[in-house]
Motif scaffolding. Structure first.
Motif, short mmCIF file in Angstrom:
data_model
loop_
_atom_site.label_atom_id
_atom_site.label_comp_id
_atom_site.label_asym_id
_atom_site.label_seq_id
_atom_site.Cartn_x
_atom_site.Cartn_y
_atom_site.Cartn_z
N LEU A 71 -30.74 -11.95 3.72
CA LEU A 71 -31.31 -12.75 4.58
C LEU A 71 -31.10 -12.71 5.92
O LEU A 71 -31.73 -13.00 6.91
CB LEU A 71 -30.55 -14.20 4.17
N VAL A 72 -29.96 -12.05 6.31
CA VAL A 72 -29.45 -11.68 7.78
C VAL A 72 -29.50 -10.24 8.11
O VAL A 72 -28.65 -9.95 8.71
CB VAL A 72 -28.21 -12.44 8.12
N LEU A 85 -30.74 -7.79 9.95
CA LEU A 85 -31.15 -6.95 11.15
C LEU A 85 -31.84 -6.01 11.18
O LEU A 85 -32.98 -5.91 11.67
CB LEU A 85 -30.04 -7.58 12.23
N ALA A 136 -32.19 -9.59 20.96
CA ALA A 136 -32.03 -8.62 20.38
C ALA A 136 -33.07 -7.48 19.85
O ALA A 136 -33.06 -6.66 19.95
CB ALA A 136 -31.11 -8.99 18.64
N ARG A 169 -26.95 -11.11 1.26
CA ARG A 169 -27.16 -10.74 2.64
C ARG A 169 -28.45 -10.27 3.49
O ARG A 169 -28.19 -9.92 4.32
CB ARG A 169 -25.87 -9.68 2.80
N ILE A 226 -32.40 -14.16 18.93
CA ILE A 226 -32.88 -13.15 18.23
C ILE A 226 -33.95 -12.45 18.93
O ILE A 226 -34.19 -11.02 18.73
CB ILE A 226 -33.67 -13.67 16.78
#
Lengths: 444, 299
Positions: free
Chosen positions: A32-33, A35, A82, A30, A79
């Motif tokens: 990997l993503v 944020l 964000a 996880r 992205i």
């Protein structure tokens, strides 16, 4: 003078050079993503004085690379929108394709990001060397045609951004009008590729146009850069390559009535830092296994099928006749400027497939700086002072933290600059070289 | 007031409200604190009410930093946008956001002249005349793309130095109105798939919506009964409410059986939106209480 650094989102996302397995130091898949981690490291880059974070893009799936890690988990505008919420000063440079996007939409995406980020945006204009598999059954047009389309695309986007004229805010409380519609002017564009009648439905003002980045290195790509680019990502692995590139760009800029000094050239660089050069070299080379090299050959062949080297073992030398010709490369219709640099690497006398793949896998024909913080800072200042670079795009290396903490302060000390003072400047101003003083002009 | 009733009310922002909210994170956080089911952005273009159109996906990605639990839904029309691009941007938002996200596909984009072809990818494919059929096909492309690369394919096998199990990553090879090979360049979120919704304004669009792979169907008030007969709880009625008429119309929709409402309040300023929804939530709460419905509800 402050040497501007742009950092790639990939390096922000992982505290590793991309040749390492990026999940080695992660808790689980996880990450990997994650944020939160990305935001923490974007803030680190912001505090360190990077001018911008740059989000590349790849419209498709390269399975050979995918087996090791996704190339680009996030779509750039998403992205960066964000990150705009959590950062305050760092520039946000997003890639939007002129081949696989409609200009009206591109103008709206980038204007939206500009509003959201309060004017911190750069647009990396790409004509895309892949992606056609997801947009119909046709073939990717030749570079000349893609750039012709890009030329009109940029003109349309620019006109849309200018369609809200100064003074459009009416501020008429009595008539309850906020916008003076007479100052929102349709663009009525009718061209070969695009018909766009109306004004954009969102203003760019009060902000300036996003800074136009570009990375084309073919003849037609450099010509496009000469006409439009304000900043350039370029692969120039040696000072000679940078010199030749600068001369070509200078000629292209002049052809379009511009000057080389209108364009900030930001070569891609990977930085491997050690207490000694040997330690830094070990840091660079050690993580790469034979299996990685074989995978990388497949990766290379995906982009440039002529670089298959079928039947060659890793320690076999590459015979010159196995290296694709310039004609074969340029006839491929893909990104041949990079393939021509790979060709130079493959033609080095006596080079083995292993040595070739190691260089390609680690640097992708970009500049590698391997050494101590002091020698790396020296090289950066040398490239900057000699005009080979107006800044750098840091693509990877040992550690973003070490680059921020150990290299940037040395660069600033050598150039007598205070990076903290420039952080409130616009992205455009942070990328520009300061104008020469009268004394310097006289000396020149 | 139960959390259940609150979550059954979604807030659809006008473009002007969305533009305001994008620069007002405190207002976004305040709306989030109410526990509404979803915030929807971008419906103006679908319903024909045009304003200043800040990009819905970019705005929601921005808001995702300030909104923690309310689902974030962006309207999208496959007219200027290709279904691959819509699926990709929505998938990307879903990867980075901690809450549920998704798209609501519309059948019209008021910002584009009638009779335009759908954008089909830089002239690489055949021209795609924009129609209910092209929208229907786009919905299927998006549905397939999101399923082509599940997060379970990310295995991060340190021993074999393999990050992604390629056997679980498949092309979709879609050949309909659109030709799309896929998959997307990134996996679906580890938390599941984005919401795929569709917005129907008339009988023809409703037929397409009902037969599509979309799991959530937004309809105008007059279509609610017909839609709910077929898809029941998957149907959300969209109410655009002005002034004193608002509560009466919301009440009528609830009496008609609507159990999920997406509400647009064009006349209300952003900071007052959450408060303005409170009477509608209370009305729904009262009815659910009478009916004894107790299940939790989210987008």
């Amino acid at each position: 003078m402050t040497v501007p650094f742009v950092v790639s989102l990939g390096f922000v996302a992982h505290d590793h050079a991309e040749h390492r397995n990026p999940w080695d130091a992660q808790r689980d898949e996880r990450d990997l993503v994650d944020l939160d981690q990305l935001v923490r490291r974007a803030l680190l880059a912001e505090r360190a004085g990077f001018a911008a974070v740059f989000c590349a893009d790849f419209l498709g799936v390269n399975r050979a690379a995918l087996e090791r890690a996704p190339l680009a988990p996030y779509e750039p505008i998403t992205i960066l929108s964000a990150l705009a919420a959590t950062t305050r000063r760092i520039g946000l440079v997003g890639t939007v394709s002129t081949q696989f996007t409609e200009p009206y939409n591109a103008a709206r995406y980038l204007a939206s990001l500009t509003q959201i980020s309060r004017g911190r945006v750069g647009w990396n204009v790409v004509t895309s060397f892949n992606g056609e598999r997801n947009f119909g059954s046709g073939k990717l047009p030749a570079p000349e045609e893609r750039y012709e389309r890009a030329d009109e695309f940029v003109a349309v986007v620019s006109a849309l951004w200018d369609s809200w004229k100064p003074g459009y805010l009416a501020g008429d409380a009595v008539a309850r009008r906020q916008v003076d519609s007479a100052r929102v002017v349709d663009i009525d564009h009718i061209g070969r590729h695009f018909h766009v009648e109306e004004a954009l439905d969102i203003p760019l003002a009060p902000y300036e146009h996003p800074v136009l980045f570009q990375a084309g290195a073919s003849d037609v790509g450099i010509d496009f850069a000469g006409a439009h680019a304000e900043a350039i990502f370029v692969a120039t692995p040696t000072e000679d390559a940078a010199r030749v590139y600068g001369e070509r760009l200078d000629r292209a800029a002049r052809r379009h009535g511009r000057s080389r000094s209108d364009i900030a050239v930001l070569p891609g660089v990977r930085v491997y830092i050690g207490e000694t050069r040997e330690e830094a070299l070990e840091e660079r080379n050690a993580p790469v296994t034979d299996a990685d090299l074989v995978r990388h050959l497949a990766f290379l062949a995906y982009e440039h099928p002529d670089f298959g080297f079928a039947g060659l073992a890793l320690d076999d030398r590459i015979a010159p006749e196995r290296v694709p010709s310039v004609e074969a490369i340029t006839a491929s219709g893909r990104r041949h400027s990079r393939a021509l640099l790979y060709r130079d690497l493959a033609l080095r006398p006596g080079v083995t497939l292993r040595e070739f793949l190691l260089d390609v896998a680690l640097s992708f024909a970009h500049l590698d700086l391997v050494g101590t913080p002091a020698t790396i800072a020296d090289a950066i200042v040398r490239w900057y002072d000699s005009g080979l670079a107006d800044g750098f795009t840091v693509l990877g290396g040992s550690s973003l933290e070490r680059f921020a903490d150990e290299v940037i302060p040395l660069v600033d000390a050598r150039t007598g600059s205070d990076r903290s003072g420039s952080s409130s400047a616009s992205l455009r101003d942070r990328l520009r070289r300061p104008p020469l003083s009268a004394a310097e002009e006289g000396a020149g | 007031m139960t959390r259940d009733a609150t979550a059954r009310v979604w807030l659809a922002l006008t473009d002007a409200q969305a533009t305001r909210l994008a620069s007002s994170p405190a207002d976004a956080a305040a709306i989030d604190a109410r526990g509404l089911g979803a915030i929807v952005i971008g419906l103006d273009a679908v319903t024909g009410a045009r304003g200043q159109v800040i990009d819905a996906h970019a705005t929601l990605a921005h808001l995702s930093a300030h909104v923690e639990r309310t689902a974030l839904l962006a309207a999208a029309v496959p007219l200027l946008d290709h279904p691959y691009n819509i699926a990709r941007r929505a998938g990307s938002l879903d990867l980075l956001a901690s809450q549920r996200t998704g798209v609501v596909i519309g059948f019209d984009d008021a910002t584009v002249p009638d009779g335009s072809d759908a954008w089909s990818g830089g002239g690489l494919g055949e021209a795609v005349p924009f129609s209910t059929a092209s929208v229907a096909d786009a919905i299927e492309v998006i549905h397939e793309l999101w399923r082509a690369w599940p997060f379970s394919a990310v295995i991060a096998d340190r021993e074999r130095r393999i990050f992604v199990d390629l056997d679980k990553v498949r092309s979709i090879d879609h050949r309909g109105v659109y030709a799309v090979r896929g998959p997307l360049g990134a996996p679906a979120s580890p938390d599941g798939l984005p919401v795929l919704g569709v917005y129907a304004r008339d009988a023809e669009e409703l037929v397409i919506a009902l037969s599509s792979s979309a799991e959530t169907i937004l309809v105008t008030e007059d279509l609610y009964r017909r839609a709910s007969d077929r898809r029941g709880g998957e149907v959300v009625v969209h109410l655009v409410l002005h002034g004193g008429d608002a509560l009466r119309r919301a009440g009528r929709a609830i009496e008609d059986g609507a159990r999920r409402l997406v509400v647009t309040l064009p006349d209300i300023a952003v900071p007052a939106l959450a408060d303005a929804l409170a009477p509608i939530v209370a009305l729904l709460d009262e009815l659910l209480d009478e009916a004894g419905t107790g299940e939790e509800e989210t987008a």
